[in-house]
Design an enzyme around this catalytic site. Structure first.
Site, PDB file in Angstrom:
ATOM      1  N   CYS A   1       0.456  -1.117  -0.186  1.00  0.00           N
ATOM      2  CA  CYS A   1       0.148   0.411   0.273  1.00  0.00           C
ATOM      3  C   CYS A   1       0.463   1.399  -0.712  1.00  0.00           C
ATOM      4  O   CYS A   1       0.583   2.318  -0.413  1.00  0.00           O
ATOM      5  CB  CYS A   1      -0.977  -0.008   0.765  1.00  0.00           C
ATOM      6  SG  CYS A   1      -2.286  -1.496   1.094  1.00  0.00           S
TER       7      CYS A   1
HETATM    8  N1  COA Z   1     -20.950  -9.045   7.191  1.00  0.00           N
HETATM    9  C1  COA Z   1     -21.562  -9.498   8.711  1.00  0.00           C
HETATM   10  N2  COA Z   1     -20.541  -9.590   9.612  1.00  0.00           N
HETATM   11  C2  COA Z   1     -19.038  -9.668   9.959  1.00  0.00           C
HETATM   12  C3  COA Z   1     -18.699  -9.766   7.939  1.00  0.00           C
HETATM   13  C4  COA Z   1     -19.239  -9.306   7.299  1.00  0.00           C
HETATM   14  N3  COA Z   1     -18.851  -8.883   5.758  1.00  0.00           N
HETATM   15  N4  COA Z   1     -17.197  -9.361   8.953  1.00  0.00           N
HETATM   16  C5  COA Z   1     -17.475  -9.932   9.877  1.00  0.00           C
HETATM   17  N5  COA Z   1     -18.516 -10.767  10.557  1.00  0.00           N
HETATM   18  C6  COA Z   1     -18.422 -10.265  11.895  1.00  0.00           C
HETATM   19  C7  COA Z   1     -17.514 -10.545  12.526  1.00  0.00           C
HETATM   20  O1  COA Z   1     -18.050 -12.629  11.857  1.00  0.00           O
HETATM   21  C8  COA Z   1     -17.937 -10.887  14.154  1.00  0.00           C
HETATM   22  O2  COA Z   1     -18.641 -11.107  14.489  1.00  0.00           O
HETATM   23  P1  COA Z   1     -18.139 -11.681  16.316  1.00  0.00           P
HETATM   24  O3  COA Z   1     -17.625 -10.436  17.062  1.00  0.00           O
HETATM   25  O4  COA Z   1     -20.000 -12.268  16.250  1.00  0.00           O
HETATM   26  O5  COA Z   1     -16.627 -11.977  15.753  1.00  0.00           O
HETATM   27  C9  COA Z   1     -17.907  -9.090  14.132  1.00  0.00           C
HETATM   28  O6  COA Z   1     -18.460  -8.446  12.666  1.00  0.00           O
HETATM   29  C10 COA Z   1     -16.167  -8.338  14.132  1.00  0.00           C
HETATM   30  O7  COA Z   1     -15.106  -8.628  12.768  1.00  0.00           O
HETATM   31  P2  COA Z   1     -14.021  -8.391  13.230  1.00  0.00           P
HETATM   32  O8  COA Z   1     -13.388  -9.044  12.016  1.00  0.00           O
HETATM   33  O9  COA Z   1     -12.808  -8.496  14.219  1.00  0.00           O
HETATM   34  O10 COA Z   1     -14.651  -7.144  12.421  1.00  0.00           O
HETATM   35  P3  COA Z   1     -13.574  -5.647  13.080  1.00  0.00           P
HETATM   36  O11 COA Z   1     -14.676  -4.595  13.252  1.00  0.00           O
HETATM   37  O12 COA Z   1     -12.186  -5.262  13.368  1.00  0.00           O
HETATM   38  O13 COA Z   1     -13.657  -4.960  10.748  1.00  0.00           O
HETATM   39  C11 COA Z   1     -11.996  -4.441   9.367  1.00  0.00           C
HETATM   40  C12 COA Z   1     -13.250  -5.910  10.047  1.00  0.00           C
HETATM   41  C13 COA Z   1     -10.767  -5.585   8.492  1.00  0.00           C
HETATM   42  C14 COA Z   1     -12.799  -3.228   8.904  1.00  0.00           C
HETATM   43  C15 COA Z   1     -11.239  -3.730  10.971  1.00  0.00           C
HETATM   44  O14 COA Z   1     -10.544  -4.956  11.386  1.00  0.00           O
HETATM   45  C16 COA Z   1      -9.855  -2.798   9.978  1.00  0.00           C
HETATM   46  O15 COA Z   1     -10.344  -1.629   9.492  1.00  0.00           O
HETATM   47  N6  COA Z   1      -8.946  -3.236   9.693  1.00  0.00           N
HETATM   48  C17 COA Z   1      -7.243  -2.322   9.042  1.00  0.00           C
HETATM   49  C18 COA Z   1      -6.937  -2.879   8.521  1.00  0.00           C
HETATM   50  C19 COA Z   1      -7.216  -2.682   7.405  1.00  0.00           C
HETATM   51  O16 COA Z   1      -8.421  -1.606   6.683  1.00  0.00           O
HETATM   52  N7  COA Z   1      -6.225  -3.565   6.497  1.00  0.00           N
HETATM   53  C20 COA Z   1      -6.909  -2.689   4.638  1.00  0.00           C
HETATM   54  C21 COA Z   1      -5.504  -3.317   3.831  1.00  0.00           C
HETATM   55  S1  COA Z   1      -4.365  -2.323   4.618  1.00  0.00           S
END
Ligand code: COA
Length: 381
Positions: free
Chosen positions: A155
């Site tokens: 990135c």
């Molecule tokens: N639809 C519905 N629910 C979803 C889902 C989807 N597509 N994907 C995950 N969930 C659920 C999970 O199962 C989890 O449920 P639980 O609490 O019952 O276990 C919940 O939502 C939270 O999941 P999680 O993966 O912990 O989400 P998050 O809040 O961390 O958000 C990202 C995920 C990727 C958006 C977040 O971690 C993030 O922004 N990370 C930064 C890294 C990034 O963007 N990297 C890109 C590459 S540079």
């Protein structure tokens, strides 16, 4: 000899996929998979897949849609991936073609003829092949002179590319350098992975850097820059030319146990990335503002990497010590999603025309590696 930014370019695919369309396709795949695996799910040998949700995607990431090169196959539950036909070696490769499209716009804006460019750097996350370099093909398509090479810092490829170009200009190797970021991110995305299927889109951006004395009168002076890397396994893509050499029974091939997710595509520990990268980037920006005698609040705009809206809001808040006005850290990922190295350049390209002589801003990337790059710019003219 000073190197300045003369112009930028942007090429956007014509098709886009909304969260709702993406989720409908994914959920149809879930129904199909669950019905095909009903007996094993019933016996407790497999976990049923669960639906994705458009509201979750927007809340967790800020993404509403993404531009893509190959729409229908991504939404087809039988395929769930882009389908980009292989081209004969004598035809322009897709990566070189979209790179050239963005580059032409930057050249036009600067009023520069291709033959006066003497270096091309293709800087992106996913290069289509080992060699010949995509950049050398772009050189041939555009008719630029000098030399060309590819580089990949995930990135952060665009900011690292800008710094590489500045080095070439200040070292006397080149006077006019095109840095191009063709990002076909959908091809490294596992559309069967609910945690990640919404993250990426496709695009190409270009930045023309030139020696100050040949650049247009209205340009961007680079007033400071800093690049950093710090090894992390939290964002990873194991695709590579050694893949087909590994024995099938080495324990690492194929699925890594997570919903059939293959490690030859993008994988991340999203939560860890969030927690670790936000402070890393906030510290980088704060320290570099200090090093360059800048008050972060005097920056008219921060064109941040576009991975996640919540991340950007938090970084900006840490740096500025207050809630941000969206004008100050504009968002393009709602429309484009994460486009890897191109994200901060799209924001810069779209949200910089109101800058007046002397206004300052920051282009900042961050991502896999980890890697981060901060380029402070001042409008001249
Ligand atoms: N639809 C519905 N629910 C979803 C889902 C989807 N597509 N994907 C995950 N969930 C659920 C999970 O199962 C989890 O449920 P639980 O609490 O019952 O276990 C919940 O939502 C939270 O999941 P999680 O993966 O912990 O989400 P998050 O809040 O961390 O958000 C990202 C995920 C990727 C958006 C977040 O971690 C993030 O922004 N990370 C930064 C890294 C990034 O963007 N990297 C890109 C590459 S540079």
């Amino acid at each position: 000899m000073k190197a300045v930014i003369s112009a930028t370019g942007l090429w956007t695919p014509k098709d886009s996929i909304s969260n709702e369309e993406l989720v409908t396709g994914y959920n149809a795949y879930v129904d199909k998979w669950n019905s095909e695996n009903a007996a094993e799910i019933e016996a407790g040998n497999k976990d049923a897949l669960t639906y994705s949700d458009a509201a979750f995607i927007e809340k967790a990431s800020g993404i509403k849609s993404r531009f893509v090169i190959s729409k229908a196959p991504i939404l087809d539950p039988e395929i769930m991936a882009p389908r980009i036909p292989a081209r004969p070696d004598n035809d322009p490769s897709i990566l070189a073609e979209i790179a050239a499209n963005a580059a032409r716009q930057a050249l036009k804006t600067a009023g520069r003829k291709a033959e006066h460019v003497d270096a091309v750097i293709v800087a992106c996350s996913n290069l289509q092949r080992g060699y010949p370099a995509i950049a050398v093909e772009v050189q041939s398509i555009l008719g630029t002179g000098g030399f060309a090479f590819d580089m990949n810092v995930a990135c952060s490829s665009a900011t690292f590319g800008i710094e590489a170009a500045r080095g070439l200009i200040m070292g006397g190797q080149a006077r006019s350098v095109l840095v191009v970021n063709p990002e076909i991110c959908t091809a490294h995305l596992n559309f069967k992975d609910r945690d990640a299927h919404f993250i990426f889109g496709d695009v190409a951006t270009a930045v023309l850097l030139e020696r100050e004395d040949v650049a247009p009168a209205r340009h961007w002076e680079v007033i400071g820059a800093k690049l950093i890397t710090q090894f992390s396994n939290n964002i990873r893509n194991n695709f590579g030319f050694l893949n087909h050499c590994a024995p099938e029974d080495d324990g690492l091939q194929g699925d890594r146990g997570k919903k059939g997710l293959t490690d030859k595509l993008f994988v991340q520990n999203g939560r860890s990335v969030f927690k670790e990268v936000v402070p890393l980037v906030a510290k980088l920006i704060t320290e570099q503002c200090q090093a360059n005698g800048l008050d972060p609040n005097d920056l008219k705009r921060m064109w941040l990497h576009q991975a996640n809206l919540n991340m950007n809001v938090l970084i900006a808040k840490k740096v500025l010590g207050k809630d941000v006005d969206i004008q100050q850290a504009p968002v393009v990922l709602d429309e484009y999603a994460n486009t890897s190295s191109a994200g901060s350049i799209i924001a810069f390209h779209k949200y910089s025309s109101d800058f007046e002589n002397g206004d300052t801003g920051l282009i900042c990337s961050f991502g896999a590696g980890y890697s981060a790059g901060a380029i402070f710019v001042r409008r001249v003219g």
